[in-house]
Design an enzyme around this catalytic site. Structure first.
Site, PDB file in Angstrom:
ATOM      1  N   PRO A   2       0.804  -1.214   0.000  1.00  0.00           N
ATOM      2  CG  PRO A   2      -0.702  -1.519   1.727  1.00  0.00           C
ATOM      3  CD  PRO A   2       0.605  -2.008   1.202  1.00  0.00           C
ATOM      4  CD  GLU A   3       4.465   3.110  -3.239  1.00  0.00           C
ATOM      5  OE1 GLU A   3       4.405   4.222  -3.782  1.00  0.00           O
ATOM      6  OE2 GLU A   3       5.313   2.263  -3.519  1.00  0.00           O
ATOM      7  CG  HIS A  91      -1.231 -13.486   8.502  1.00  0.00           C
ATOM      8  ND1 HIS A  91      -0.326 -13.670   9.520  1.00  0.00           N
ATOM      9  CD2 HIS A  91      -0.851 -14.328   7.515  1.00  0.00           C
ATOM     10  CE1 HIS A  91       0.558 -14.582   9.158  1.00  0.00           C
ATOM     11  NE2 HIS A  91       0.258 -15.004   7.953  1.00  0.00           N
ATOM     12  NE  ARG A 110       4.994  -8.742   3.713  1.00  0.00           N
ATOM     13  CZ  ARG A 110       5.156  -8.412   2.446  1.00  0.00           C
ATOM     14  NH1 ARG A 110       6.297  -7.935   2.039  1.00  0.00           N
ATOM     15  NH2 ARG A 110       4.172  -8.541   1.596  1.00  0.00           N
ATOM     16  NE  ARG A 149      18.393  17.190   1.718  1.00  0.00           N
ATOM     17  CZ  ARG A 149      17.262  16.882   2.355  1.00  0.00           C
ATOM     18  NH1 ARG A 149      16.409  17.813   2.719  1.00  0.00           N
ATOM     19  NH2 ARG A 149      16.984  15.632   2.640  1.00  0.00           N
TER      20      ARG A 149
END
Length: 268
Positions: A2-3, A91, A110, A149
DNA sequence: CTTTCAGCCTGACGGC
DNA sequence: TGCCGTCAGGCTGAAA
């Protein structure tokens, strides 16, 4: 995994079932997630009503009468709307039961996700950068923040303090579409190229939301269905294969301990 | 200040 | 066949 697009898909799916609904019960079967599930959360939320459901970065926020629950899907998490009698699968760690009979199951092999309670603002939300799909974010902002940067541009755009919600998949895709090498130092990219990158980040995230997100292994929406954006991925997971534009071999390097695939021909 | 890196966790996969 | 090592990845907090 999931993003931002996958979290947005989840939000859209669960919202109609839980908004303005009273909580009957919260069941925590496995509270050992990324952070331990807030102690005593079951009795705190019972009887409260879900006032609003929203997303910030990759977090889902369920605003209750007093306080809120902050849910993160980690890397393998999903939320599904199930019937009250649905069998618990391996799970399945948490279930939110609403008085209207709907059940929300949190599934996370996870266990990198989280489910937290707070009366006030959540610490996790305190220092986040702008939302990529909002007008607060554009290429000029990237260019301004990148000054001096030395970090490579890919980990730079994945930094939540710069802009939220751009994970490994969409960072790689946006850089490919922009023709920018992922290992180019962030401070050495022109304003013009950042404008391009900024709009490609918006485009790739918006397109992924339209396709129902990206499913590589774990992600399913709130109805248990996968997304389809993986069919559109040009570079992510395609190291060693041919570039869709020039047919050259895609390179796979590691930046910030993350696999980063790009085309040495098309990306400079 | 910036940058790097270990650690959290399970399942898939390759090598032997 | 099964065991073992490695990898995947978001995020934090400590170290450099």
């Amino acid at each position: 995994m999931p993003e931002l697009p996958e979290v947005e898909i989840t939000l859209k799916g669960i919202k109609p079932f839980i908004k303005e609904q009273k909580i009957n019960k919260l069941i925590v079967r496995q509270g050992s997630l990324r952070w331990p599930v807030t102690d005593g959360i079951e009795s705190i939320v019972e009887g409260q009503t879900v006032i609003a459901v929203s997303r910030r970065a990759k977090y889902l926020i369920m605003q209750l009468d007093r306080g809120s629950m902050l849910v993160h899907l980690g890397m393998s998490g999903s939320l599904r709307v199930v019937s009250a009698e649905a069998e618990w699968r391996k799970h399945d760690h948490i279930e939110l039961q609403l008085v209207n009979g709907a059940c929300l199951r949190y599934h996370d092999p996870r266990r990198f996700g989280s489910w937290l309670w707070s009366l006030g603002e959540h610490q996790q939300l305190a220092h986040l950068g702008p939302e990529p799909l909002s007008t607060d974010f554009d290429g000029t902002l990237l260019w301004r923040k990148a000054k001096a940067r030395k970090m490579s541009v890919k980990p730079f755009i994945m930094d939540n303090k710069i802009v939220v919600g751009v994970g490994n998949i969409y960072a790689a895709e946006a850089l490919f579409r922009s023709g920018i090498r992922p290992d180019r130092p962030a401070g050495k990219i022109s304003k013009q190229r950042y404008e391009l990158l900024g709009s490609h980040i918006k485009d790739v995230l918006a397109a992924a939301i339209e396709q129902g997100g990206t499913t590589l292994r774990d992600f399913v929406n709130s109805s248990g269905e996968p997304g389809y954006f993986q069919q559109t991925l040009a570079v992510y997971g395609r190291g060693g294969k041919g570039c869709i534009t020039c047919a050259g071999i895609l390179k796979d390097i590691r930046l910030g301990q993350r696999s980063s695939v790009f085309c040495p021909q098309c990306q400079r």
